[in-house]
Design a protein around this motif. Structure first.
Motif, PDB file in Angstrom:
ATOM      1  N   ASP A   1      -3.229  13.029  -5.946  1.00  0.00           N
ATOM      2  CA  ASP A   1      -2.754  14.414  -5.654  1.00  0.00           C
ATOM      3  C   ASP A   1      -2.098  14.687  -4.591  1.00  0.00           C
ATOM      4  N   VAL A   2      -1.362  15.737  -4.293  1.00  0.00           N
ATOM      5  CA  VAL A   2      -0.518  15.995  -3.055  1.00  0.00           C
ATOM      6  C   VAL A   2      -1.377  16.019  -1.714  1.00  0.00           C
TER       7      VAL A   2
ATOM      8  N   GLN B   1       7.229  13.125  10.787  1.00  0.00           N
ATOM      9  CA  GLN B   1       5.934  13.312  10.154  1.00  0.00           C
ATOM     10  C   GLN B   1       6.109  14.654   9.533  1.00  0.00           C
ATOM     11  N   ASP B   2       6.372  15.876  10.156  1.00  0.00           N
ATOM     12  CA  ASP B   2       6.716  17.248   9.257  1.00  0.00           C
ATOM     13  C   ASP B   2       7.831  16.872   8.014  1.00  0.00           C
ATOM     14  N   PHE B   3       8.921  16.353   8.348  1.00  0.00           N
ATOM     15  CA  PHE B   3       9.977  15.928   7.222  1.00  0.00           C
ATOM     16  C   PHE B   3       9.296  15.317   5.928  1.00  0.00           C
ATOM     17  N   VAL B   4       8.469  14.125   6.416  1.00  0.00           N
ATOM     18  CA  VAL B   4       7.703  13.538   5.301  1.00  0.00           C
ATOM     19  C   VAL B   4       6.783  14.523   4.550  1.00  0.00           C
ATOM     20  N   GLY B   5       6.042  15.345   5.356  1.00  0.00           N
ATOM     21  CA  GLY B   5       5.160  16.413   4.788  1.00  0.00           C
ATOM     22  C   GLY B   5       5.885  17.161   4.041  1.00  0.00           C
ATOM     23  N   VAL B   6       7.056  17.558   3.985  1.00  0.00           N
ATOM     24  CA  VAL B   6       7.759  18.499   3.214  1.00  0.00           C
ATOM     25  C   VAL B   6       8.174  17.864   1.733  1.00  0.00           C
TER      26      VAL B   6
ATOM     27  N   PHE C   1       0.900  -1.325   0.055  1.00  0.00           N
ATOM     28  CA  PHE C   1      -0.099  -0.057  -0.116  1.00  0.00           C
ATOM     29  C   PHE C   1       0.957   1.206   0.047  1.00  0.00           C
ATOM     30  N   LEU C   2       1.617   1.220   0.786  1.00  0.00           N
ATOM     31  CA  LEU C   2       2.745   2.565   1.100  1.00  0.00           C
ATOM     32  C   LEU C   2       3.683   2.648  -0.071  1.00  0.00           C
ATOM     33  N   SER C   3       4.318   1.572  -0.573  1.00  0.00           N
ATOM     34  CA  SER C   3       4.806   1.542  -1.810  1.00  0.00           C
ATOM     35  C   SER C   3       4.087   2.161  -3.099  1.00  0.00           C
ATOM     36  N   ARG C   4       2.919   1.666  -3.317  1.00  0.00           N
ATOM     37  CA  ARG C   4       1.930   2.231  -4.417  1.00  0.00           C
ATOM     38  C   ARG C   4       1.731   3.596  -4.325  1.00  0.00           C
ATOM     39  N   LEU C   5       1.465   4.116  -2.975  1.00  0.00           N
ATOM     40  CA  LEU C   5       1.069   5.407  -2.563  1.00  0.00           C
ATOM     41  C   LEU C   5       2.356   6.224  -3.019  1.00  0.00           C
ATOM     42  N   LEU C   6       3.638   5.832  -2.733  1.00  0.00           N
ATOM     43  CA  LEU C   6       4.629   6.837  -2.825  1.00  0.00           C
ATOM     44  C   LEU C   6       4.894   6.837  -4.698  1.00  0.00           C
ATOM     45  N   GLU C   7       4.594   5.646  -5.286  1.00  0.00           N
ATOM     46  CA  GLU C   7       5.099   5.296  -6.698  1.00  0.00           C
ATOM     47  C   GLU C   7       3.753   6.109  -7.626  1.00  0.00           C
ATOM     48  N   SER C   8       2.628   6.316  -7.112  1.00  0.00           N
ATOM     49  CA  SER C   8       1.610   6.654  -8.147  1.00  0.00           C
ATOM     50  C   SER C   8       1.549   8.009  -8.582  1.00  0.00           C
TER      51      SER C   8
ATOM     52  N   GLN D   1      -0.665  13.512   1.152  1.00  0.00           N
ATOM     53  CA  GLN D   1      -0.628  14.252   2.532  1.00  0.00           C
ATOM     54  C   GLN D   1      -1.147  13.467   3.547  1.00  0.00           C
ATOM     55  N   LYS D   2      -2.366  13.406   3.560  1.00  0.00           N
ATOM     56  CA  LYS D   2      -3.495  12.962   4.393  1.00  0.00           C
ATOM     57  C   LYS D   2      -3.133  11.413   4.638  1.00  0.00           C
ATOM     58  N   ALA D   3      -2.942  10.697   3.716  1.00  0.00           N
ATOM     59  CA  ALA D   3      -2.741   9.426   3.578  1.00  0.00           C
ATOM     60  C   ALA D   3      -1.564   8.836   4.521  1.00  0.00           C
ATOM     61  N   ILE D   4      -0.394   9.674   4.191  1.00  0.00           N
ATOM     62  CA  ILE D   4       0.959   9.327   4.711  1.00  0.00           C
ATOM     63  C   ILE D   4       0.664   9.727   6.270  1.00  0.00           C
ATOM     64  N   ARG D   5       0.187  10.962   6.417  1.00  0.00           N
ATOM     65  CA  ARG D   5       0.425  11.502   7.775  1.00  0.00           C
ATOM     66  C   ARG D   5      -0.688  10.554   8.762  1.00  0.00           C
ATOM     67  N   SER D   6      -1.559  10.047   8.079  1.00  0.00           N
ATOM     68  CA  SER D   6      -2.323   9.088   8.914  1.00  0.00           C
ATOM     69  C   SER D   6      -1.633   7.761   9.230  1.00  0.00           C
ATOM     70  N   VAL D   7      -0.929   7.310   8.420  1.00  0.00           N
ATOM     71  CA  VAL D   7      -0.155   6.249   8.644  1.00  0.00           C
ATOM     72  C   VAL D   7       0.838   6.367   9.711  1.00  0.00           C
ATOM     73  N   LEU D   8       1.692   7.534   9.270  1.00  0.00           N
ATOM     74  CA  LEU D   8       2.804   7.898  10.207  1.00  0.00           C
ATOM     75  C   LEU D   8       2.232   8.122  12.001  1.00  0.00           C
TER      76      LEU D   8
END
Length: 196
Positions: free
Chosen positions: A69-70, A91-96, A58-65, A74-81
């Motif tokens: 949209d941004v 969290q802030d670093f990945v957000g940037v 899931f995370l790999s597909r999210l990052l590669e797709s 952002q919401k999906a990754i912040r939720s996972v983190l």
């Protein structure tokens, strides 16, 4: 790192610490985490993030797709983190990274950060590929041989590649030691062609 040789990413490609996108992001995170006196926690969490990217389809597909949209990313990754207990710095670093549309580079940035930390701490990263998983005894024997060779503080990164058939491929910086059965058979094949 030894004599400024380039470390390797999880996929075996070379990581440049000196510059480049991943190097700049990694250096910025290192400086910020160090300044905030949270370096050890950030190092641990970035290692966890790297494993999560490698192990989560899931995370790999999210990052590669390129279709996501941004703001959704952002919401999906912040939720996972958040769910996995990552601190605010990570969290802030990945957000940037996501907001700068560099999601596809995140795994490389994580690997570069890990290599930078190893370099700063004087740890030599040794990538070992084997046809079968190394046993605890084999890993201890390998570590002992590396210490004998002058590599005192090592981090062994293991990867299984059944195509090797047997033996090991050991990468230490720019040095490559290939004792795999696959490469021995290839050398024998070339020698036989030359003799014919």
């Amino acid at each position: 790192m030894e004599n400024g040789t380039a470390p390797l990413a999880s996929d075996g490609s070379t990581i440049s610490l000196g510059g480049g996108l991943a190097g700049r992001y990694a250096a910025a995170l290192y400086a910020h985490a160090d300044e905030a006196h949270a370096l050890d926690q950030v190092v641990e969490q970035m290692d966890t993030l790297g494993r999560m990217i490698d192990e989560s389809p899931f995370l790999s597909r999210l990052l590669e797709s390129p279709l996501i949209d941004v703001s959704t990313a952002q919401k999906a990754i912040r939720s996972v983190l958040t769910e996995h207990g990552f601190n605010k710095i990570v969290q802030d670093f990945v957000g940037v990274v996501v907001s700068n549309r560099r999601m596809r580079a995140l795994r490389t940035i994580v690997g570069t950060f890990s290599a930078l930390v190893a370099e700063k701490r004087g740890v030599v990263v040794v990538h070992v590929e084997s046809a079968y998983p190394l046993s605890g005894v084999q890993e201890q024997q390998l570590r002992a041989r590396l210490i004998e060779a002058g590599y005192g503080n090592v981090n062994i990164v293991k990867r299984v590649d059944p195509a090797l058939l047997g033996g090991l491929v050991v990468k230490i910086g720019a040095r490559l030691y290939d004792t795999s059965l696959k490469s021995r058979l290839q050398r024998l094949q070339y020698a036989m062609k030359g003799a014919a």
